[in-house]
Design a protein around this motif. Structure first.
Motif, PDB file in Angstrom:
ATOM      1  N   TRP A   8       0.829  -1.197   0.000  1.00  0.00           N
ATOM      2  CA  TRP A   8       0.000   0.000   0.000  1.00  0.00           C
ATOM      3  C   TRP A   8       0.866   1.251   0.000  1.00  0.00           C
ATOM      4  O   TRP A   8       2.038   1.199   0.387  1.00  0.00           O
ATOM      5  CB  TRP A   8      -0.933   0.014   1.215  1.00  0.00           C
ATOM      6  N   SER A   9       0.296   2.351  -0.426  1.00  0.00           N
ATOM      7  CA  SER A   9       0.996   3.627  -0.357  1.00  0.00           C
ATOM      8  C   SER A   9       1.298   3.948   1.103  1.00  0.00           C
ATOM      9  O   SER A   9       0.621   3.449   2.014  1.00  0.00           O
ATOM     10  CB  SER A   9       0.152   4.734  -1.000  1.00  0.00           C
ATOM     11  N   PRO A  10       2.330   4.767   1.379  1.00  0.00           N
ATOM     12  CA  PRO A  10       2.747   5.001   2.772  1.00  0.00           C
ATOM     13  C   PRO A  10       1.630   5.456   3.704  1.00  0.00           C
ATOM     14  O   PRO A  10       1.508   4.952   4.826  1.00  0.00           O
ATOM     15  CB  PRO A  10       3.830   6.081   2.626  1.00  0.00           C
ATOM     16  N   ASP A  11       0.791   6.405   3.259  1.00  0.00           N
ATOM     17  CA  ASP A  11      -0.268   6.895   4.135  1.00  0.00           C
ATOM     18  C   ASP A  11      -1.320   5.820   4.410  1.00  0.00           C
ATOM     19  O   ASP A  11      -1.795   5.659   5.535  1.00  0.00           O
ATOM     20  CB  ASP A  11      -0.926   8.145   3.544  1.00  0.00           C
ATOM     21  N   VAL A  12      -1.674   5.045   3.364  1.00  0.00           N
ATOM     22  CA  VAL A  12      -2.644   3.967   3.546  1.00  0.00           C
ATOM     23  C   VAL A  12      -2.054   2.853   4.406  1.00  0.00           C
ATOM     24  O   VAL A  12      -2.735   2.292   5.276  1.00  0.00           O
ATOM     25  CB  VAL A  12      -3.095   3.411   2.181  1.00  0.00           C
ATOM     26  N   SER A  13      -0.787   2.522   4.195  1.00  0.00           N
ATOM     27  CA  SER A  13      -0.138   1.475   4.970  1.00  0.00           C
ATOM     28  C   SER A  13      -0.117   1.811   6.459  1.00  0.00           C
ATOM     29  O   SER A  13      -0.429   0.967   7.303  1.00  0.00           O
ATOM     30  CB  SER A  13       1.291   1.254   4.458  1.00  0.00           C
ATOM     31  N   ASP A  14       0.251   3.041   6.783  1.00  0.00           N
ATOM     32  CA  ASP A  14       0.273   3.456   8.194  1.00  0.00           C
ATOM     33  C   ASP A  14      -1.131   3.427   8.793  1.00  0.00           C
ATOM     34  O   ASP A  14      -1.312   3.049   9.958  1.00  0.00           O
ATOM     35  CB  ASP A  14       0.862   4.865   8.316  1.00  0.00           C
ATOM     36  N   TRP A  15      -2.104   3.802   7.991  1.00  0.00           N
ATOM     37  CA  TRP A  15      -3.493   3.834   8.455  1.00  0.00           C
ATOM     38  C   TRP A  15      -3.999   2.428   8.727  1.00  0.00           C
ATOM     39  O   TRP A  15      -4.669   2.167   9.724  1.00  0.00           O
ATOM     40  CB  TRP A  15      -4.355   4.538   7.410  1.00  0.00           C
ATOM     41  N   LEU A  16      -3.658   1.470   7.852  1.00  0.00           N
ATOM     42  CA  LEU A  16      -4.086   0.085   8.031  1.00  0.00           C
ATOM     43  C   LEU A  16      -3.359  -0.583   9.201  1.00  0.00           C
ATOM     44  O   LEU A  16      -3.936  -1.399   9.920  1.00  0.00           O
ATOM     45  CB  LEU A  16      -3.847  -0.716   6.749  1.00  0.00           C
ATOM     46  N   LYS A  17      -2.085  -0.240   9.389  1.00  0.00           N
ATOM     47  CA  LYS A  17      -1.321  -0.816  10.493  1.00  0.00           C
ATOM     48  C   LYS A  17      -1.871  -0.387  11.845  1.00  0.00           C
ATOM     49  O   LYS A  17      -1.638  -1.057  12.852  1.00  0.00           O
ATOM     50  CB  LYS A  17       0.147  -0.417  10.372  1.00  0.00           C
ATOM     51  N   SER A  18      -2.587   0.729  11.870  1.00  0.00           N
ATOM     52  CA  SER A  18      -3.186   1.204  13.121  1.00  0.00           C
ATOM     53  C   SER A  18      -4.470   0.470  13.471  1.00  0.00           C
ATOM     54  O   SER A  18      -5.135   0.815  14.448  1.00  0.00           O
ATOM     55  CB  SER A  18      -3.460   2.715  13.025  1.00  0.00           C
ATOM     56  N   GLY A  19      -4.816  -0.525  12.663  1.00  0.00           N
ATOM     57  CA  GLY A  19      -6.017  -1.310  12.929  1.00  0.00           C
ATOM     58  C   GLY A  19      -7.242  -0.829  12.189  1.00  0.00           C
ATOM     59  O   GLY A  19      -8.341  -1.367  12.391  1.00  0.00           O
ATOM     60  N   ASN A  20      -7.087   0.165  11.319  1.00  0.00           N
ATOM     61  CA  ASN A  20      -8.212   0.672  10.541  1.00  0.00           C
ATOM     62  C   ASN A  20      -8.442  -0.198   9.300  1.00  0.00           C
ATOM     63  O   ASN A  20      -7.571  -0.983   8.901  1.00  0.00           O
ATOM     64  CB  ASN A  20      -7.950   2.121  10.112  1.00  0.00           C
ATOM     65  N   LYS A  21      -9.595  -0.017   8.689  1.00  0.00           N
ATOM     66  CA  LYS A  21      -9.931  -0.706   7.452  1.00  0.00           C
ATOM     67  C   LYS A  21     -10.569   0.274   6.485  1.00  0.00           C
ATOM     68  O   LYS A  21     -11.077   1.319   6.889  1.00  0.00           O
ATOM     69  CB  LYS A  21     -10.882  -1.884   7.716  1.00  0.00           C
ATOM     70  N   PHE A  22     -10.549  -0.083   5.191  1.00  0.00           N
ATOM     71  CA  PHE A  22     -11.221   0.742   4.195  1.00  0.00           C
ATOM     72  C   PHE A  22     -12.719   0.739   4.476  1.00  0.00           C
ATOM     73  O   PHE A  22     -13.348  -0.315   4.529  1.00  0.00           O
ATOM     74  CB  PHE A  22     -10.972   0.202   2.782  1.00  0.00           C
ATOM     75  N   GLN A  23     -13.285   1.929   4.657  1.00  0.00           N
ATOM     76  CA  GLN A  23     -14.731   2.045   4.868  1.00  0.00           C
ATOM     77  C   GLN A  23     -15.413   2.076   3.502  1.00  0.00           C
ATOM     78  O   GLN A  23     -15.883   3.108   3.038  1.00  0.00           O
ATOM     79  CB  GLN A  23     -15.042   3.311   5.670  1.00  0.00           C
ATOM     80  N   CYS A  24     -15.452   0.919   2.864  1.00  0.00           N
ATOM     81  CA  CYS A  24     -15.933   0.831   1.484  1.00  0.00           C
ATOM     82  C   CYS A  24     -17.432   0.578   1.435  1.00  0.00           C
ATOM     83  O   CYS A  24     -17.952  -0.290   2.130  1.00  0.00           O
ATOM     84  CB  CYS A  24     -15.217  -0.296   0.746  1.00  0.00           C
ATOM     85  N   SER A  25     -18.089   1.334   0.559  1.00  0.00           N
ATOM     86  CA  SER A  25     -19.465   1.000   0.203  1.00  0.00           C
ATOM     87  C   SER A  25     -19.482   0.123  -1.035  1.00  0.00           C
ATOM     88  O   SER A  25     -20.375  -0.711  -1.200  1.00  0.00           O
ATOM     89  CB  SER A  25     -20.265   2.274  -0.049  1.00  0.00           C
ATOM     90  N   ASP A  26     -18.460   0.289  -1.900  1.00  0.00           N
ATOM     91  CA  ASP A  26     -18.389  -0.469  -3.148  1.00  0.00           C
ATOM     92  C   ASP A  26     -16.956  -0.909  -3.406  1.00  0.00           C
ATOM     93  O   ASP A  26     -16.019  -0.101  -3.335  1.00  0.00           O
ATOM     94  CB  ASP A  26     -18.877   0.379  -4.327  1.00  0.00           C
ATOM     95  N   PHE A  27     -16.815  -2.177  -3.715  1.00  0.00           N
ATOM     96  CA  PHE A  27     -15.536  -2.729  -4.145  1.00  0.00           C
ATOM     97  C   PHE A  27     -15.755  -3.365  -5.512  1.00  0.00           C
ATOM     98  O   PHE A  27     -16.558  -4.282  -5.668  1.00  0.00           O
ATOM     99  CB  PHE A  27     -15.029  -3.769  -3.149  1.00  0.00           C
ATOM    100  N   VAL A  28     -15.062  -2.837  -6.523  1.00  0.00           N
ATOM    101  CA  VAL A  28     -15.215  -3.311  -7.903  1.00  0.00           C
ATOM    102  C   VAL A  28     -13.917  -3.993  -8.312  1.00  0.00           C
ATOM    103  O   VAL A  28     -12.842  -3.396  -8.255  1.00  0.00           O
ATOM    104  CB  VAL A  28     -15.540  -2.162  -8.869  1.00  0.00           C
ATOM    105  N   LEU A  29     -14.037  -5.239  -8.746  1.00  0.00           N
ATOM    106  CA  LEU A  29     -12.881  -6.035  -9.141  1.00  0.00           C
ATOM    107  C   LEU A  29     -13.006  -6.405 -10.615  1.00  0.00           C
ATOM    108  O   LEU A  29     -14.034  -6.918 -11.046  1.00  0.00           O
ATOM    109  CB  LEU A  29     -12.810  -7.307  -8.282  1.00  0.00           C
TER     110      LEU A  29
END
Length: 279
Positions: A46-67
């Motif tokens: 992940w990008s540095p800001d997202v990586s640090d945010w996820l390491k803090s125990g957070n998750k993506f607050q997604c309403s939609d995930f498109v694959l």
């Protein structure tokens, strides 16, 4: 031990030496297996800001995930959804296996699995997968990606390329009927789909199947749109077959039904049809 001429020779037992050789070979084989397993482990970057945010125990607050799985599905999203400047690349996945290694050697580029997120609406996450994910890596990929997403009120949409040769039907399929879409939903999916349901005995395989199975187990609303085409590789007609899906995407996703010619030319490559008689 006596030889042919009756000479008596003293022979020592090799049982201990053979056991030692077998033990060293087993240890070497085990080390190779461990190295291969470690190499085949799916890694999310992940990008540095997202990586640090996820390491803090957070998750993506997604309403939609498109694959999007496959070149046509991925390029369709690139042309109709990701063309605006409102998207950031927030990460990618490293998926090493023999097929990806061979592909990167032939093309000179690494295979892709890239994650995008909207700048003004971070509740939408898009992933484009154009690399091959082996069977032993499907569960890893699905578990690691969905572990980064909050699952409450999450809606998952999967676009997947497939060959029409894999489609089973009692009716004859003429060339004018391809490409076409079929859908398969999890039980938690309640909205109307953009096309007819996938008929039995047809099945969904690979990464779309792994994602749909995960969503079924964890009661996540998900739908897979599988596009059957008789053309191998990127194709503008196959890309256009995904258009009905746009109207079914989440209300938070902005899309362009008719992108400009310059945009389409950027993502649609004309492939020359070559005979397979000569290489």
């Amino acid at each position: 031990m006596a030889t042919f001429f009756g000479e008596v020779l003293s022979v020592s037992s090799r049982a201990v030496e053979e056991d030692e050789d077998d033990l060293s070979e087993n240890e070497e084989d085990e080390q190779i297996r461990r190295e291969l397993e470690e190499k085949r482990t799916v890694q999310l970057h992940w990008s540095p800001d997202v990586s640090d945010w996820l390491k803090s125990g957070n998750k993506f607050q997604c309403s939609d995930f498109v694959l999007a799985v496959g070149h046509n599905a991925s390029r369709f999203l690139s042309a109709h959804v990701l063309t605006s400047a409102n998207w950031d690349v927030v990460g990618h996945a490293s998926v090493w296996n023999e097929r990806n290694l061979a592909g990167s050697r032939q093309t000179g580029v690494d295979s892709g699995c890239v994650f995008h997120r909207q700048k003004d609406n971070p509740s939408v996450l898009i992933c484009q997968v154009t690399c091959y994910i082996a069977e032993d890596q499907l569960f890893q990929w699905t578990e690691k990606v969905f572990d980064c997403l909050q699952q409450r009120e999450l809606h998952v949409t999967v676009l997947s390329d497939s060959s029409v040769s894999e489609y089973k039907t009692a009716d004859y399929l003429c060339g004018s009927s391809t490409p076409f879409l079929r859908s398969l939903q999890s039980r938690a999916f309640t909205g109307p789909s953009a096309c007819g349901s996938l008929e039995q005995p047809n099945i969904v395989t690979g990464l779309p199947a792994a994602v749909l199975n995960h969503c079924e187990v964890y009661h996540i609303a998900a739908v897979v749109y599988q596009c059957y085409s008789d053309v191998n590789g990127p194709d503008s007609v196959t890309m256009e077959a995904y258009k009905p899906v746009l109207a079914k995407l989440g209300k938070n996703i902005q899309w362009d039904l008719s992108p400009s010619t310059d945009v389409l030319r950027k993502f649609v490559r004309t492939t020359n049809i070559q005979s397979n008689l000569y290489i």
